[in-house]
Design a protein around this motif. Structure first.
Motif, PDB file in Angstrom:
ATOM      1  N   ILE A 146      -1.214  -1.623 -17.413  1.00  0.00           N
ATOM      2  CA  ILE A 146      -1.037  -1.981 -16.360  1.00  0.00           C
ATOM      3  C   ILE A 146      -1.396  -1.830 -15.551  1.00  0.00           C
ATOM      4  O   ILE A 146      -1.753  -2.391 -14.664  1.00  0.00           O
ATOM      5  CB  ILE A 146       0.168  -2.435 -16.247  1.00  0.00           C
ATOM      6  CG1 ILE A 146       1.252  -2.761 -17.059  1.00  0.00           C
ATOM      7  CG2 ILE A 146       0.654  -3.247 -15.207  1.00  0.00           C
ATOM      8  CD1 ILE A 146       2.570  -2.921 -17.743  1.00  0.00           C
ATOM      9  N   LEU A 147      -1.582   0.002 -14.740  1.00  0.00           N
ATOM     10  CA  LEU A 147      -1.501   0.140 -13.419  1.00  0.00           C
ATOM     11  C   LEU A 147      -3.365   0.522 -12.950  1.00  0.00           C
ATOM     12  O   LEU A 147      -3.951   0.511 -12.311  1.00  0.00           O
ATOM     13  CB  LEU A 147      -1.166   1.691 -13.451  1.00  0.00           C
ATOM     14  CG  LEU A 147       0.472   1.720 -13.733  1.00  0.00           C
ATOM     15  CD1 LEU A 147       0.499   3.304 -13.252  1.00  0.00           C
ATOM     16  CD2 LEU A 147       1.051   1.317 -12.272  1.00  0.00           C
ATOM     17  N   ASP A 148      -3.777   0.154 -14.086  1.00  0.00           N
ATOM     18  CA  ASP A 148      -5.410   0.559 -14.132  1.00  0.00           C
ATOM     19  C   ASP A 148      -6.033  -1.157 -14.194  1.00  0.00           C
ATOM     20  O   ASP A 148      -6.438  -1.098 -13.421  1.00  0.00           O
ATOM     21  CB  ASP A 148      -5.895   0.985 -15.912  1.00  0.00           C
ATOM     22  CG  ASP A 148      -5.354   2.514 -15.873  1.00  0.00           C
ATOM     23  OD1 ASP A 148      -5.388   3.376 -14.621  1.00  0.00           O
ATOM     24  OD2 ASP A 148      -5.887   2.963 -17.171  1.00  0.00           O
ATOM     25  N   GLY A 198       0.494  -0.912  -0.414  1.00  0.00           N
ATOM     26  CA  GLY A 198      -0.012  -0.013   0.138  1.00  0.00           C
ATOM     27  C   GLY A 198       0.641   1.325  -0.335  1.00  0.00           C
ATOM     28  O   GLY A 198       0.275   2.287   0.322  1.00  0.00           O
ATOM     29  N   ALA A 199       2.009   1.584  -0.129  1.00  0.00           N
ATOM     30  CA  ALA A 199       3.280   2.523  -0.726  1.00  0.00           C
ATOM     31  C   ALA A 199       3.091   3.122  -1.283  1.00  0.00           C
ATOM     32  O   ALA A 199       2.738   3.223  -2.221  1.00  0.00           O
ATOM     33  CB  ALA A 199       4.114   1.901   0.008  1.00  0.00           C
ATOM     34  N   THR A 200       3.615   4.614  -0.796  1.00  0.00           N
ATOM     35  CA  THR A 200       2.941   5.434  -2.172  1.00  0.00           C
ATOM     36  C   THR A 200       4.458   5.880  -2.854  1.00  0.00           C
ATOM     37  O   THR A 200       5.419   5.921  -1.476  1.00  0.00           O
ATOM     38  CB  THR A 200       2.674   7.027  -1.745  1.00  0.00           C
ATOM     39  OG1 THR A 200       1.575   6.885  -1.206  1.00  0.00           O
ATOM     40  CG2 THR A 200       2.514   7.727  -3.086  1.00  0.00           C
ATOM     41  N   LEU A 259       6.417  -2.356  -9.894  1.00  0.00           N
ATOM     42  CA  LEU A 259       5.771  -1.163  -8.248  1.00  0.00           C
ATOM     43  C   LEU A 259       4.524  -2.449  -8.044  1.00  0.00           C
ATOM     44  O   LEU A 259       4.591  -2.679  -6.785  1.00  0.00           O
ATOM     45  CB  LEU A 259       4.906  -0.175  -9.211  1.00  0.00           C
ATOM     46  CG  LEU A 259       6.554   0.829  -8.972  1.00  0.00           C
ATOM     47  CD1 LEU A 259       5.984   1.822  -9.804  1.00  0.00           C
ATOM     48  CD2 LEU A 259       7.560   0.794  -7.405  1.00  0.00           C
ATOM     49  N   VAL A 260       3.783  -2.767  -9.155  1.00  0.00           N
ATOM     50  CA  VAL A 260       2.280  -3.610  -8.699  1.00  0.00           C
ATOM     51  C   VAL A 260       3.193  -4.756  -7.954  1.00  0.00           C
ATOM     52  O   VAL A 260       2.829  -4.777  -7.102  1.00  0.00           O
ATOM     53  CB  VAL A 260       1.965  -3.882  -9.704  1.00  0.00           C
ATOM     54  CG1 VAL A 260       1.048  -4.936  -9.345  1.00  0.00           C
ATOM     55  CG2 VAL A 260       0.837  -2.225 -11.232  1.00  0.00           C
ATOM     56  N   GLN A 261       3.567  -5.274  -8.583  1.00  0.00           N
ATOM     57  CA  GLN A 261       4.579  -6.792  -7.788  1.00  0.00           C
ATOM     58  C   GLN A 261       4.869  -6.857  -6.711  1.00  0.00           C
ATOM     59  O   GLN A 261       4.890  -7.888  -5.568  1.00  0.00           O
ATOM     60  CB  GLN A 261       5.405  -7.069  -8.918  1.00  0.00           C
ATOM     61  CG  GLN A 261       5.468  -9.281  -8.776  1.00  0.00           C
ATOM     62  CD  GLN A 261       3.735 -10.113  -9.231  1.00  0.00           C
ATOM     63  OE1 GLN A 261       2.837  -9.091  -8.988  1.00  0.00           O
ATOM     64  NE2 GLN A 261       3.909 -10.938  -8.695  1.00  0.00           N
ATOM     65  N   ALA A 262       5.617  -5.369  -5.940  1.00  0.00           N
ATOM     66  CA  ALA A 262       6.241  -4.887  -5.574  1.00  0.00           C
ATOM     67  C   ALA A 262       5.242  -4.946  -3.940  1.00  0.00           C
ATOM     68  O   ALA A 262       5.530  -4.853  -2.522  1.00  0.00           O
ATOM     69  CB  ALA A 262       7.405  -3.712  -5.447  1.00  0.00           C
ATOM     70  N   GLY A 263       4.492  -4.257  -3.855  1.00  0.00           N
ATOM     71  CA  GLY A 263       2.878  -4.440  -3.579  1.00  0.00           C
ATOM     72  C   GLY A 263       2.177  -2.827  -3.171  1.00  0.00           C
ATOM     73  O   GLY A 263       1.593  -2.487  -2.674  1.00  0.00           O
ATOM     74  N   VAL A 264       3.405  -1.804  -4.143  1.00  0.00           N
ATOM     75  CA  VAL A 264       2.802  -0.862  -4.519  1.00  0.00           C
ATOM     76  C   VAL A 264       1.449  -0.377  -4.097  1.00  0.00           C
ATOM     77  O   VAL A 264       0.447  -1.311  -5.376  1.00  0.00           O
ATOM     78  CB  VAL A 264       3.665   0.449  -4.528  1.00  0.00           C
ATOM     79  CG1 VAL A 264       3.434   1.595  -5.207  1.00  0.00           C
ATOM     80  CG2 VAL A 264       5.126   0.320  -4.261  1.00  0.00           C
TER      81      VAL A 264
END
Ligand code: 5HU
Ligand code: ZN
Length: 156
Positions: free
Chosen positions: A141-143, A97-99, A114-119
């Protein structure tokens, strides 16, 4: 409250300024990128900028877009966002959930990393590659992964 300062900078501005400071370390003559990862408690987890892998001397590196795979900088440079993740020495669980504050909208490789790191969120400054194919893929990807992203304005 008497004497209290009210005109402090926001968290967004603070973390983006850290990202801006990081990009000042980049030796890329064309595009310098900085990233700062802040957790949900407003604690900085990590910082990174675009640079060569450790062991590959960034002072000797040609830093050119030659188009030749063996010499083109794009094949060697680790992106700011990837470096910020790799620089973190704690548990990746902390990144939930980090930014990520990044001075340039992430490329599609960084987006999925970044997605896979959990951001959970991406905050960016510049978006100069918005209209490129990579920009379209990156947003896709982000969407599709439900990672929100928003632009902030911070003086550099
Ligand atoms: O998300 C990113 N993160 C990042 O660190 N970069 C880096 C890689 C390169 O060193 C530089 C891009 O170079 P150029 O604009 O000349 O193609 O920026 C580039 C992007 C987006 O393209
Ligand atoms: Zn990238």
């Amino acid at each position: 409250m008497p004497g209290k300062r009210d005109d402090v900078i926001s968290w967004d501005e603070f973390f983006m300024r850290v990202a801006i400071a990081a990009k000042l370390r980049s030796k890329d003559p064309n595009t310098q990128v900085g990233a700062c990862i802040a957790d949900t408690h407003h604690r900085i987890l990590s910082v990174g900028y675009n640079g060569t892998p450790a062991g590959l001397d960034d002072d000797e590196f040609p830093w050119e877009s030659t188009g030749d795979p063996l010499t083109d900088k794009h094949n060697y440079v680790i992106h700011a966002e990837a470096n910020a993740i790799l620089n973190y020495r704690g548990s990746l669980k902390d990144m939930a959930g980090a930014t990520v504050y990044v001075t340039l909208f992430p490329c599609h490789e960084c987006a999925k990393t970044l997605v896979q790191a959990g951001v959970g969120e991406v905050v960016y400054l510049d978006d100069k590659y918005h209209d490129t194919e990579d920009g379209v893929v990156s947003r896709s990807i982000l969407d599709r992964c439900a990672i929100s992203y928003r632009q902030v304005v911070v003086a550099e």
